[in-house]
Design a protein around this motif. Structure first.
Motif, PDB file in Angstrom:
ATOM      1  N   UNK A   1       0.825  -1.403  -0.289  1.00  0.00           N
ATOM      2  CA  UNK A   1      -0.417   0.190  -0.227  1.00  0.00           C
ATOM      3  C   UNK A   1       0.360   1.461  -0.383  1.00  0.00           C
ATOM      4  N   UNK A   2       0.662   2.415  -0.509  1.00  0.00           N
ATOM      5  CA  UNK A   2       1.505   3.434  -0.890  1.00  0.00           C
ATOM      6  C   UNK A   2       1.017   4.049   0.389  1.00  0.00           C
ATOM      7  N   UNK A   3       2.011   3.829   1.077  1.00  0.00           N
ATOM      8  CA  UNK A   3       1.464   4.573   2.798  1.00  0.00           C
ATOM      9  C   UNK A   3       2.941   4.074   3.484  1.00  0.00           C
TER      10      UNK A   3
ATOM     11  N   UNK B   1       1.930   8.870  -2.770  1.00  0.00           N
ATOM     12  CA  UNK B   1       1.848   7.988  -1.554  1.00  0.00           C
ATOM     13  C   UNK B   1       1.949   8.851  -0.797  1.00  0.00           C
ATOM     14  N   UNK B   2       1.684   8.555   0.153  1.00  0.00           N
ATOM     15  CA  UNK B   2       1.263   9.377   1.261  1.00  0.00           C
ATOM     16  C   UNK B   2       1.725   9.195   2.724  1.00  0.00           C
ATOM     17  N   UNK B   3       2.319  10.062   3.691  1.00  0.00           N
ATOM     18  CA  UNK B   3       2.725   9.742   5.032  1.00  0.00           C
ATOM     19  C   UNK B   3       1.539   9.844   6.321  1.00  0.00           C
TER      20      UNK B   3
ATOM     21  N   UNK C   1       6.852  12.551  -5.480  1.00  0.00           N
ATOM     22  CA  UNK C   1       6.073  12.843  -4.535  1.00  0.00           C
ATOM     23  C   UNK C   1       5.089  12.187  -3.739  1.00  0.00           C
ATOM     24  N   UNK C   2       5.727  12.017  -2.262  1.00  0.00           N
ATOM     25  CA  UNK C   2       4.725  12.119  -0.725  1.00  0.00           C
ATOM     26  C   UNK C   2       4.296  12.724   0.070  1.00  0.00           C
ATOM     27  N   UNK C   3       3.211  13.249  -0.455  1.00  0.00           N
ATOM     28  CA  UNK C   3       2.300  13.655   0.160  1.00  0.00           C
ATOM     29  C   UNK C   3       1.752  13.759   1.965  1.00  0.00           C
TER      30      UNK C   3
END
Length: 315
Positions: free
Chosen positions: A13-15, A192-194, A170-172
């Protein structure tokens, strides 16, 4: 879901479970990896280099397919442990390093020699292009909805600007508390996200029940910016104690911060005092409650396991 981030870290998962001072620990990261995401711990969570080395070895032994782990480094002069921490991380190895509050050049050079990827916190295009030129593997785009040290731009404005002008993922970071928030960030072009604040109220977090319950009881409207922790504006829950002491630096700090010779030392002293205050509030019962969190606690309605929180984010 396949994105640049899932491919870069070989996760499901992009987390990324964001690094949180005092909150992140080996147990949380282990459960995060088992759930198919990446997770990160601030190196400053360990008082000694020996403790940091032990954590690295434990996480390497616990790593599973589909998960990934890393460490966060404060790379400015306020962190006197920085060089030793970087050396230990490069010696032991991990999947990635996230840099914050300073130039990542030395970290990128040393980490890449050790086969470690480097992601850099940025708040605008200027610094994003700078770290891209230094060889960063991705940027963490810290927007105005992030917890802790945050940026000034909205998630959409920051992501779209960086995606347009940068050639690395770019990871938000900021404003993610549920599945629809992740979908929104990805729709703007994020890889993805942080996500940090939702994990404060996790079973695995070794902070007080009061801190966890505060994340349940308070919401987005209760988050304020303060200069009283690290010298850099930081988001905290607006508890009665925060209201009492105020959120602005003292008049003396304001004067000293304008002195070029003294500014560095004033920031170091404020950083030390602030970290002691947040440590006490997070680890023991005290009326001096300075709890760091972001507005995404709005979606926190109960204390859950790390796995249950991730399920909420991905399902």
């Amino acid at each position: 879901m396949s994105t640049q981030l899932t491919k870069l870290l070989e996760i499901k998962h992009p987390i990324i479970q964001a690094p949180m001072f005092l909150v992140s620990n080996v147990a949380m990261v282990t459960e995060a990896m088992k759930s198919g995401i990446a997770a990160c711990i601030p190196a400053l969570n360990y008082r000694t280099l020996e403790e940091l080395r032990a954590a690295l070895r434990t996480l390497k032994a616990s790593k599973v397919e589909g998960g990934s782990f890393g460490f966060n480094l404060i790379v400015n002069k306020s962190n006197l442990k920085y060089k030793g921490q970087l050396e230990v991380i490069c010696e032991e190895g991990c999947d990635f390093i996230i840099t914050s509050l300073g130039s990542p050049e030395e970290t990128i050079n040393q980490a890449h020699k050790a086969g470690i990827k480097v992601f850099c916190d940025v708040v605008d295009l200027k610094f994003a292009k700078k770290v891209e030129g230094l060889g960063a593997d991705a940027v963490i785009a810290v927007n105005n909805q992030a917890g802790g040290h945050r940026g000034d731009k909205s998630p959409r404005d920051l992501i779209e600007e960086l995606v347009t002008h940068c050639n690395i993922p770019i990871i938000s970071a900021g404003g993610v508390g549920c599945k629809s928030d992740i979908d929104e960030m990805l729709s703007y072009g994020a890889a993805g996200v942080s996500v940090g604040s939702p994990f404060i109220a996790s079973v695995e977090a070794e902070v007080t029940k009061e801190y966890k319950q505060a994340c349940v009881d308070y919401g987005a409207r209760d988050i304020v910016m303060t200069e009283r922790i690290s010298g850099t504006p930081c988001t905290v829950i607006n508890t009665p104690y925060v209201k009492k002491i105020g959120t602005k630096q003292t008049w003396l700090e304001s004067i000293l911060n304008k002195n070029r010779r003294l500014k560095k030392w004033v920031k170091m002293i404020r950083f030390s005092i602030g970290m002691n205050a947040t440590t006490k509030a997070a680890t023991k019962a005290t009326y001096k409650t300075v709890w760091v969190a972001g507005p995404s606690i709005e979606h926190t309605t109960k204390i859950l396991s790390t796995r249950a929180i991730i399920d909420r984010l991905v399902k």
